[in-house]
Design an enzyme around this catalytic site. Structure first.
Site, PDB file in Angstrom:
ATOM      1  N   CYS A 111       0.894  -1.162   0.000  1.00 36.20           N
ATOM      2  CA  CYS A 111       0.000   0.000   0.000  1.00 36.20           C
ATOM      3  C   CYS A 111       0.921   1.197   0.000  1.00 36.20           C
ATOM      4  O   CYS A 111       1.390   1.624   1.057  1.00 36.20           O
ATOM      5  CB  CYS A 111      -0.909  -0.001   1.231  1.00 36.20           C
ATOM      6  SG  CYS A 111      -1.877   1.524   1.348  1.00 36.20           S
ATOM      7  N   CYS A 114      -0.552   4.359   1.983  1.00 34.21           N
ATOM      8  CA  CYS A 114      -0.698   4.381   3.447  1.00 34.21           C
ATOM      9  C   CYS A 114      -0.318   3.005   3.981  1.00 34.21           C
ATOM     10  O   CYS A 114       0.849   2.630   3.849  1.00 34.21           O
ATOM     11  CB  CYS A 114      -2.095   4.832   3.888  1.00 34.21           C
ATOM     12  SG  CYS A 114      -3.480   4.024   3.088  1.00 34.21           S
ATOM     13  N   SER A 115      -1.247   2.255   4.564  1.00 34.61           N
ATOM     14  CA  SER A 115      -0.883   0.939   5.092  1.00 34.61           C
ATOM     15  C   SER A 115      -2.090   0.007   5.115  1.00 34.61           C
ATOM     16  O   SER A 115      -2.311  -0.709   6.079  1.00 34.61           O
ATOM     17  CB  SER A 115      -0.261   1.073   6.488  1.00 34.61           C
ATOM     18  OG  SER A 115      -1.105   1.837   7.329  1.00 34.61           O
ATOM     19  N   CYS A 116      -2.873   0.018   4.025  1.00 36.99           N
ATOM     20  CA  CYS A 116      -4.030  -0.878   3.894  1.00 36.99           C
ATOM     21  C   CYS A 116      -3.564  -2.325   4.028  1.00 36.99           C
ATOM     22  O   CYS A 116      -2.588  -2.730   3.396  1.00 36.99           O
ATOM     23  CB  CYS A 116      -4.678  -0.699   2.514  1.00 36.99           C
ATOM     24  SG  CYS A 116      -5.335   0.948   2.237  1.00 36.99           S
TER      25      CYS A 116
END
Lengths: 206, 224, 224, 206
Positions: A111, A114-116
């Site tokens: 991701c 972001c940090s999905c």
């Protein structure tokens, strides 16, 4: 507060004890303002130790390895298939998608914005997944990054990368290692790391 | 250009971290708990955190560990929206710095805990039940647009101006957010799974058959 | 993406420096003198320094002061090309660290000084006397191409994919460099002064009639 | 060298005394290898104190302000015009171009890719010109950057920015301030800062 105190605390602004104190102050204010319960933080942390964690993903992979019909259903509708195993979905997993790595195609999830991450199957993302250098490099230099994770793909293996940016959360069914024929699902599940279920590890038997 | 919107493909950033822990310091767990409380009770949502992350100095974005950035974003947001004020937060921070073992107040709203746990099992389904009239169809070539810099985007920087092929039209319209300014993904719309060949994105790299998939909001695409 | 090739327009980088000194530490003068000696005697040229600058970690590029980066680039280049070796440089560095007032050797080649001064008055005229058949003409709209990331480029990142108008076709062909790899500006070619409206480059900014001029190598342009 | 010494020096690697010692070591090696003369560094520094410096640019601007025919020639062919004043061109000024700021158009010069600068007229670039934050911001937010330099343009003034990237080096003739009618070229030249000749200052009389 004296100037000396102020200087003292200013000096501490970028230390772990400052961050810890500020976080404690934040929860303290939330409690004073009735915005949080006394056990909310503990219940949240416990939730990811018991309800949503990589133990779910490993169970799903082990079943997919041993039950071809389940794997077909998993690839077609991940949320419905994991419900068969009693795994609840929820936040950051409202729409899950499983992809299958094989000898010829290796899937990797990232991701870059972001940090999905698929929380219901893998819990919370490890530090490496959130690190800016990982996110910068994995899409352009996946083989170099894999090497830094100790993974060398066999020559000719194609890489497919899933860079999450809308609402689907991706989950990798790693290739089943040779030498595991007849193993129980429980024994298979023990082989499977969090990293393998995002393509940063391959499953091996040693 | 906000670097955080163009992180993928940035060169020469050095080795990756292979740290497998989720939380590298104990306080990060507490911070995460408060964050989940904010999510579960509607105080904020991911896009609010992302606005803060994308508005950061890009050097600080690289410099600070993940949850240190969250701490900054969360407290700034809570102060802006008057949930807390900076003076009381600073005063209590100093108190806990000097008294690290001092207990938290034995107060709070017990109903919040169940609300947060319910929320974690429910999530936020992004599908909206509005008519879906997708402009593009499976197999079609699409080019990713190059819109102006936004406060918040879900457009992956390295895909701008690149051409891929639609592999799937998702079955329902998606609402990304209606609570923060974005580059036009605040209305429910189709999303597409688009397949790009990495050789088309980074032609200077050794040639491979590698591919990259992204789910792209319709507003970010044009026919190629 | 090499950030150093996309520096213009990068957001949220904080206040500018208004430091008016050229050299902020005395050693920088000495380093600059050695650099000019390298230029004047043909040991290196600007493109070699730029290759080093563009290949740096972008965070280090921001972190280190201008001549600190030169020191790194110059010494790395000199070691790579075997003008000096790292061990002797390191040994002497330690010697001068421990003996900061120790004199330099009373040796050297006196002819170099005049050669360097002559060079500074002569420079390196980039014009080459080859046939000029410019592809674009004054008044024409041109779009800046978006080529692959290169070891070294003179293509300004924020102009990629932007459209401007040719204001001047320069009278002779220009050779940028024949000694380092670039994205195709190593052969003499026309350059153009192209005018862009800043509103077309950064449409999210308050609207103005501001313009931006760039001299662009022909290989970076296509008809728009 | 003992481990202790090594640690000591390693610790110093990012200090000014380390950079100074390494630079001295570098020149020392150049001398040993006969790659440089004993007076080369001094002559180079002296060159920019006496031959190429902002004193040249200020002389050119003062003449342009007082001699319209000269200004016309300067705008048409900068290298030929400065030769009339006995100013030699050379490195980083083989192809100079002068642009004129007025009450309605304010010119600014930058080099976002490196630090191109008209050496024969202005000597070496000041630190601000080379600073990454300046180069990042000046093209997109020129008015904000001008404010940080203490310059506020009158409303309606158009900005034209010259971002050097090929082989031309740009030079700004700033707008002549009111109240300087009849001044000598020498007196005018004293008003003109380096920054004004790249558009980061305006010339005023106080």
């Amino acid at each position: 507060m004296s100037d000396k105190d102020h200087g003292h605390h200013h000096h501490l602004r970028e230390t772990e004890s400052y961050y810890a104190a500020r976080t404690k102050a934040l929860e303290s204010l939330f409690r004073e303002k009735n915005l949080i319960g006394q056990d909310t933080v503990d219940r949240v942390i416990n939730f990811f130790d018991t309800e949503m964690g990589p133990f779910n993903g490993a169970k799903v992979v082990a079943r997919a390895w041993t039950d071809p019909a389940f794997k077909t259903r998993l690839l077609a509708d991940c949320n419905a298939a994991i419900a068969e195993l009693g795994i609840r979905d929820g936040i950051e997993g409202e729409n899950l998608k499983a992809v299958e790595s094989t000898a010829s195609v290796h899937h990797i999830v990232t991701c870059t914005l972001c940090s999905c991450w698929p929380w219901p199957l893998l819990g919370l993302p490890p530090y490496w997944f959130k690190d800016p250098a990982f996110r910068a490099r994995i899409v352009r230099e996946p083989r170099e990054v894999l090497k830094e994770f100790g993974v060398e793909l066999t020559a000719g293996t194609k890489i497919e990368i899933w860079d999450s940016s809308a609402q689907i959360r991706f989950f990798v069914i790693p290739a089943r290692p040779d030498g595991t024929e007849g193993w129980s699902e429980e024994k298979l599940a023990e082989l499977i790391s969090t990293e393998a279920m995002q393509g940063l590890d391959v499953v091996t038997v040693n | 250009m906000k670097l955080q919107q163009f992180l993928g493909g940035l060169e020469n950033v050095g080795p990756v971290s292979t740290e497998k822990k989720v939380f590298v310091e104990e306080w990060e767990k507490q911070l995460f708990g408060v964050h989940m409380c904010m999510m579960g009770t509607g105080i904020w949502a991911w896009p609010h955190l992302r606005v803060k992350a994308e508005g950061m100095n890009p050097l600080d974005y690289f410099k600070y560990r993940y949850y240190i950035k969250w701490l900054g974003g969360m407290t700034a947001y809570l102060v802006e929206r008057n949930y807390i004020n900076e003076a009381e937060l600073e005063e209590l921070t100093e108190y806990y710095l000097d008294n690290p073992d001092a207990p938290l107040p034995e107060k709070g709203n017990p109903a919040v805990t169940d609300q947060v746990v319910d929320y974690m099992f429910t999530g936020d389904n992004p599908y909206r039940d509005v008519a879906l009239n997708p402009e593009f169809k499976v197999g079609q070539l699409v080019r990713v647009l190059d819109p102006a810099s936004a406060v918040h985007t879900r457009l992956i920087g390295y895909l701008r101006n690149k051409v891929g092929v639609v592999e799937e039209v998702y079955p329902k319209a998606i609402l990304y957010t209606d609570s923060v300014p974005t580059d036009s993904i605040s209305t429910p719309q189709p999303i597409y799974r688009v397949k790009f060949m990495t050789r088309d994105i980074w032609p200077e790299r050794p040639d491979t058959d590698d591919a990259l998939f992204s789910e792209v909001f319709e507003t970010y695409l044009e026919a190629a």
